[in-house]
Design a protein around this motif. Structure first.
Motif, PDB file in Angstrom:
ATOM      1  N   PHE A  49     -61.410-115.746  23.600  1.00 55.51           N
ATOM      2  CA  PHE A  49     -61.631-117.154  23.903  1.00 55.51           C
ATOM      3  C   PHE A  49     -61.350-117.990  22.660  1.00 55.51           C
ATOM      4  CE2 PHE A  49     -64.458-120.779  23.365  1.00 55.51           C
ATOM      5  CZ  PHE A  49     -64.126-121.555  24.470  1.00 55.51           C
ATOM      6  N   VAL A  50     -60.624-119.082  22.855  1.00 53.10           N
ATOM      7  CA  VAL A  50     -60.340-120.022  21.769  1.00 53.10           C
ATOM      8  C   VAL A  50     -60.963-121.362  22.114  1.00 53.10           C
ATOM      9  CG1 VAL A  50     -58.541-121.218  20.456  1.00 53.10           C
ATOM     10  CG2 VAL A  50     -58.210-118.830  21.168  1.00 53.10           C
ATOM     11  N   GLN A  51     -61.665-121.923  21.171  1.00 54.30           N
ATOM     12  CA  GLN A  51     -62.402-123.162  21.392  1.00 54.30           C
ATOM     13  C   GLN A  51     -61.540-124.183  22.129  1.00 54.30           C
ATOM     14  OE1 GLN A  51     -62.336-126.475  19.850  1.00 54.30           O
ATOM     15  NE2 GLN A  51     -60.416-126.164  18.737  1.00 54.30           N
ATOM     16  N   ALA A  52     -62.200-124.948  22.991  1.00 52.37           N
ATOM     17  CA  ALA A  52     -61.464-125.767  23.953  1.00 52.37           C
ATOM     18  C   ALA A  52     -61.631-127.262  23.748  1.00 52.37           C
ATOM     19  CB  ALA A  52     -61.890-125.388  25.376  1.00 52.37           C
ATOM     20  N   GLY A  53     -61.926-127.687  22.517  1.00 53.70           N
ATOM     21  CA  GLY A  53     -61.906-129.110  22.237  1.00 53.70           C
ATOM     22  C   GLY A  53     -63.125-129.869  22.698  1.00 53.70           C
ATOM     23  N   THR A  54     -64.300-129.242  22.626  1.00 53.19           N
ATOM     24  CA  THR A  54     -65.530-129.999  22.863  1.00 53.19           C
ATOM     25  C   THR A  54     -65.737-130.977  21.711  1.00 53.19           C
ATOM     26  OG1 THR A  54     -66.969-128.505  21.622  1.00 53.19           O
ATOM     27  CG2 THR A  54     -66.579-127.983  23.945  1.00 53.19           C
ATOM     28  N   ILE A  55     -66.660-131.901  21.896  1.00 52.05           N
ATOM     29  CA  ILE A  55     -67.038-132.739  20.765  1.00 52.05           C
ATOM     30  C   ILE A  55     -67.693-131.853  19.706  1.00 52.05           C
ATOM     31  CG2 ILE A  55     -67.304-134.807  22.185  1.00 52.05           C
ATOM     32  CD1 ILE A  55     -70.355-134.353  22.040  1.00 52.05           C
ATOM     33  N   GLU A  56     -67.681-132.316  18.482  1.00 50.34           N
ATOM     34  CA  GLU A  56     -68.176-131.496  17.370  1.00 50.34           C
ATOM     35  C   GLU A  56     -69.626-131.064  17.557  1.00 50.34           C
ATOM     36  OE1 GLU A  56     -68.614-131.834  12.495  1.00 50.34           O
ATOM     37  OE2 GLU A  56     -67.419-133.308  13.611  1.00 50.34           O
ATOM     38  N   ASP A  57     -70.449-131.919  18.127  1.00 50.77           N
ATOM     39  CA  ASP A  57     -71.860-131.586  18.314  1.00 50.77           C
ATOM     40  C   ASP A  57     -72.060-130.427  19.288  1.00 50.77           C
ATOM     41  OD1 ASP A  57     -72.622-133.534  16.548  1.00 50.77           O
ATOM     42  OD2 ASP A  57     -73.222-134.992  18.077  1.00 50.77           O
ATOM     43  N   ASP A  58     -71.030-130.112  20.079  1.00 49.62           N
ATOM     44  CA  ASP A  58     -71.135-129.036  21.067  1.00 49.62           C
ATOM     45  C   ASP A  58     -70.473-127.734  20.612  1.00 49.62           C
ATOM     46  OD1 ASP A  58     -72.604-130.456  22.861  1.00 49.62           O
ATOM     47  OD2 ASP A  58     -70.996-130.812  24.296  1.00 49.62           O
ATOM     48  N   PHE A  59     -69.993-127.661  19.385  1.00 53.41           N
ATOM     49  CA  PHE A  59     -69.293-126.448  18.936  1.00 53.41           C
ATOM     50  C   PHE A  59     -70.150-125.192  19.139  1.00 53.41           C
ATOM     51  CE2 PHE A  59     -66.252-128.558  15.623  1.00 53.41           C
ATOM     52  CZ  PHE A  59     -65.419-128.936  16.652  1.00 53.41           C
ATOM     53  N   TRP A  65     -72.385-120.793  25.484  1.00 56.78           N
ATOM     54  CA  TRP A  65     -71.990-120.842  26.896  1.00 56.78           C
ATOM     55  C   TRP A  65     -70.993-119.736  27.219  1.00 56.78           C
ATOM     56  CZ3 TRP A  65     -67.069-122.412  28.884  1.00 56.78           C
ATOM     57  CH2 TRP A  65     -67.029-122.529  30.286  1.00 56.78           C
ATOM     58  N   VAL A  66     -70.038-119.501  26.334  1.00 56.02           N
ATOM     59  CA  VAL A  66     -69.061-118.435  26.556  1.00 56.02           C
ATOM     60  C   VAL A  66     -69.732-117.068  26.485  1.00 56.02           C
ATOM     61  CG1 VAL A  66     -66.966-117.342  25.664  1.00 56.02           C
ATOM     62  CG2 VAL A  66     -67.136-119.833  25.732  1.00 56.02           C
ATOM     63  N   VAL A  67     -70.649-116.891  25.539  1.00 53.48           N
ATOM     64  CA  VAL A  67     -71.354-115.612  25.410  1.00 53.48           C
ATOM     65  C   VAL A  67     -72.050-115.253  26.726  1.00 53.48           C
ATOM     66  CG1 VAL A  67     -73.328-114.480  24.302  1.00 53.48           C
ATOM     67  CG2 VAL A  67     -71.643-115.711  22.908  1.00 53.48           C
ATOM     68  N   GLU A  68     -72.601-116.238  27.402  1.00 52.57           N
ATOM     69  CA  GLU A  68     -73.330-115.979  28.645  1.00 52.57           C
ATOM     70  C   GLU A  68     -72.449-115.353  29.722  1.00 52.57           C
ATOM     71  OE1 GLU A  68     -74.913-119.739  29.736  1.00 52.57           O
ATOM     72  OE2 GLU A  68     -76.570-119.677  28.286  1.00 52.57           O
ATOM     73  N   GLN A  69     -71.159-115.638  29.696  1.00 55.78           N
ATOM     74  CA  GLN A  69     -70.269-115.126  30.735  1.00 55.78           C
ATOM     75  C   GLN A  69     -69.218-114.165  30.190  1.00 55.78           C
ATOM     76  OE1 GLN A  69     -67.985-118.465  32.414  1.00 55.78           O
ATOM     77  NE2 GLN A  69     -68.682-119.642  30.652  1.00 55.78           N
ATOM     78  N   ALA A  70     -69.362-113.761  28.943  1.00 56.42           N
ATOM     79  CA  ALA A  70     -68.336-112.944  28.295  1.00 56.42           C
ATOM     80  C   ALA A  70     -68.091-111.631  29.025  1.00 56.42           C
ATOM     81  CB  ALA A  70     -68.724-112.678  26.840  1.00 56.42           C
ATOM     82  N   ASP A  71     -69.137-110.925  29.409  1.00 57.09           N
ATOM     83  CA  ASP A  71     -68.961-109.641  30.090  1.00 57.09           C
ATOM     84  C   ASP A  71     -68.252-109.827  31.422  1.00 57.09           C
ATOM     85  OD1 ASP A  71     -70.184-108.295  28.029  1.00 57.09           O
ATOM     86  OD2 ASP A  71     -72.140-108.173  29.010  1.00 57.09           O
ATOM     87  N   VAL A  75     -64.244-111.382  27.948  1.00 59.38           N
ATOM     88  CA  VAL A  75     -64.043-111.923  26.606  1.00 59.38           C
ATOM     89  C   VAL A  75     -64.584-110.941  25.581  1.00 59.38           C
ATOM     90  CG1 VAL A  75     -64.766-113.731  24.986  1.00 59.38           C
ATOM     91  CG2 VAL A  75     -64.025-114.343  27.302  1.00 59.38           C
ATOM     92  N   VAL A  76     -63.736-110.533  24.641  1.00 63.28           N
ATOM     93  CA  VAL A  76     -64.146-109.572  23.619  1.00 63.28           C
ATOM     94  C   VAL A  76     -64.247-110.199  22.233  1.00 63.28           C
ATOM     95  CG1 VAL A  76     -63.258-107.586  24.892  1.00 63.28           C
ATOM     96  CG2 VAL A  76     -61.742-108.810  23.284  1.00 63.28           C
ATOM     97  N   GLY A  77     -63.882-111.462  22.126  1.00 66.79           N
ATOM     98  CA  GLY A  77     -63.974-112.172  20.858  1.00 66.79           C
ATOM     99  C   GLY A  77     -63.935-113.662  21.101  1.00 66.79           C
ATOM    100  N   ILE A  78     -64.557-114.416  20.195  1.00 68.18           N
ATOM    101  CA  ILE A  78     -64.621-115.873  20.318  1.00 68.18           C
ATOM    102  C   ILE A  78     -64.096-116.506  19.037  1.00 68.18           C
ATOM    103  CG2 ILE A  78     -66.172-117.864  20.437  1.00 68.18           C
ATOM    104  CD1 ILE A  78     -67.996-116.203  22.238  1.00 68.18           C
ATOM    105  N   LEU A 102     -70.075-112.096  18.873  1.00 66.22           N
ATOM    106  CA  LEU A 102     -68.729-112.174  19.439  1.00 66.22           C
ATOM    107  C   LEU A 102     -67.798-113.080  18.649  1.00 66.22           C
ATOM    108  CD1 LEU A 102     -69.186-112.282  23.334  1.00 66.22           C
ATOM    109  CD2 LEU A 102     -68.255-110.433  21.943  1.00 66.22           C
ATOM    110  N   VAL A 103     -68.330-113.883  17.744  1.00 66.89           N
ATOM    111  CA  VAL A 103     -67.475-114.775  16.950  1.00 66.89           C
ATOM    112  C   VAL A 103     -66.646-113.943  15.979  1.00 66.89           C
ATOM    113  CG1 VAL A 103     -67.430-116.614  15.226  1.00 66.89           C
ATOM    114  CG2 VAL A 103     -68.979-116.782  17.193  1.00 66.89           C
ATOM    115  N   VAL A 104     -65.323-114.122  16.052  1.00 66.85           N
ATOM    116  CA  VAL A 104     -64.406-113.384  15.184  1.00 66.85           C
ATOM    117  C   VAL A 104     -63.578-114.306  14.295  1.00 66.85           C
ATOM    118  CG1 VAL A 104     -64.237-111.389  16.717  1.00 66.85           C
ATOM    119  CG2 VAL A 104     -62.668-113.320  17.024  1.00 66.85           C
ATOM    120  N   GLY A 105     -63.651-115.606  14.557  1.00 69.48           N
ATOM    121  CA  GLY A 105     -62.875-116.555  13.784  1.00 69.48           C
ATOM    122  C   GLY A 105     -63.203-117.966  14.215  1.00 69.48           C
ATOM    123  N   VAL A 106     -62.496-118.927  13.619  1.00 68.25           N
ATOM    124  CA  VAL A 106     -62.698-120.322  13.996  1.00 68.25           C
ATOM    125  C   VAL A 106     -61.355-121.019  14.107  1.00 68.25           C
ATOM    126  CG1 VAL A 106     -64.899-120.376  12.738  1.00 68.25           C
ATOM    127  CG2 VAL A 106     -62.863-121.371  11.683  1.00 68.25           C
TER     128      VAL A 106
END
Length: 324
Positions: A49-59, A65-71, A75-78, A102-106
């Protein structure tokens, strides 16, 4: 065939805040929607998963939110949203992200930033902090910004950097294709000279406005392979951004005004196009479609599944949307 999609977006306007979504993209694109958008040739399918352009306060909320549905999604990395130019605020944000395994980068979305930010002292400091954590950086830039990423790669050689969408070159359309410019090829080559840089074969359908052909885009794939070598290329769908365009042939629900719409088969067609290109060039298809992304993001243990594990076939996204 196993496929590790190195560039998948998910979003939920009812849960998080986005300022850029409009038209066909201003809908929910989450677990149920991607379930109905499979890659036809894939018997095993995972994604980053690659960040999808939320506002900064929602990073950070986006990551959770992605972790909740990763399985469920596979999704094996965020690749989380972050600003790398905020000094102590950057440090604090990275520490918050570190609590999520699950965070592997930014990705700091540089395409919307002023020129020069990626080589500023504040940004380079943030990039070094990122590298110290062993995380990666997704560089989403316009073609004219490629020299900045080359300078960043030289300034922080310990940071693994992947270029999103081949640097977003101008590609034209299927009916009016353009060839790669000398400037883009030169800048791509200059970036690839840094061994800590990789390239995603992603996003070109979006650059064509969803009106593309394999023949049109093959020269851009060739340029990327010449520059980076097959061992530093990875396939990405850029779903759902890259599946919006003119209605596909035979779509009975095509907008009467000809406006852009969701293309149900576009994600799978892009995978088919890159696989066919790689096979014609006798490139290592498994490397491009799985191993390189697995190595770059270091998600081997998370993505490990039997190669021949069956995946159930699903109905189409539009069929689900219409209750069919």
């Amino acid at each position: 065939m196993r496929v590790l999609d190195s560039h998948l977006h998910l979003w939920s306007p009812s849960t998080l805040t986005y300022t850029w979504l409009e038209g066909p993209l201003a809908w929910e694109f989450a677990a149920l929607e991607i379930e109905h958008s499979p890659i036809d040739v894939a018997t095993v399918e995972k994604s980053v998963f690659v960040q999808a352009g939320t506002i900064e306060d929602d990073f950070l909320a986006e990551v959770r939110w992605v972790v909740e549905q990763a399985d469920e999604v596979g999704v094996v990395g965020i690749v989380a949203g972050a600003r790398l130019d905020r000094g102590t605020d950057t440090t604090a944000h990275l520490e918050g992200l570190a609590a999520e395994p699950l965070v592997v980068g930014v990705r700091h979305d540089l395409q919307i930033e002023p020129d020069g930010l990626a080589v500023s002292a504040a940004f380079v400091t943030g990039a070094r902090e990122l590298a110290a954590r062993g995380w990666t950086f997704d560089a989403c830039v316009r073609a004219a910004q490629l020299p900045e990423i080359a300078r960043l790669a030289g300034a922080v050689p310990e940071l693994r950097i992947v270029l999103d969408h081949l640097g977003k070159p101008e590609v034209g359309t299927a009916d009016a294709p353009v060839v790669p410019t000398m400037e883009w090829v030169r800048d791509l080559d200059d970036l690839a000279r840094h061994p800590n840089t990789w390239c995603k074969l992603s996003g070109l359908p979006a650059e064509a406005g969803g009106d593309w052909s394999a023949e049109q885009l093959d020269p851009f794939l060739d340029a990327a392979a010449d520059a980076f070598g097959v061992e530093r290329l990875m396939w990405g769908s850029d779903w759902p951004v890259s599946v919006i365009g003119p209605a596909e042939e035979g779509d009975p629900y095509a907008p009467e005004d000809g406006s852009p719409t969701y293309q149900p088969t576009a994600r799978s067609r892009w995978a088919d196009a890159v696989i066919a290109w790689a096979e014609r060039r006798r490139h290592d298809v498994d490397a491009i479609m799985w191993r390189n992304a697995e190595e770059f993001y270091r998600v081997g243990q998370r993505s490990a599944v039997p190669v021949d594990e069956p995946r159930p076939r699903r109905g189409g996204f539009l069929g689900w949307l219409r209750g069919e």
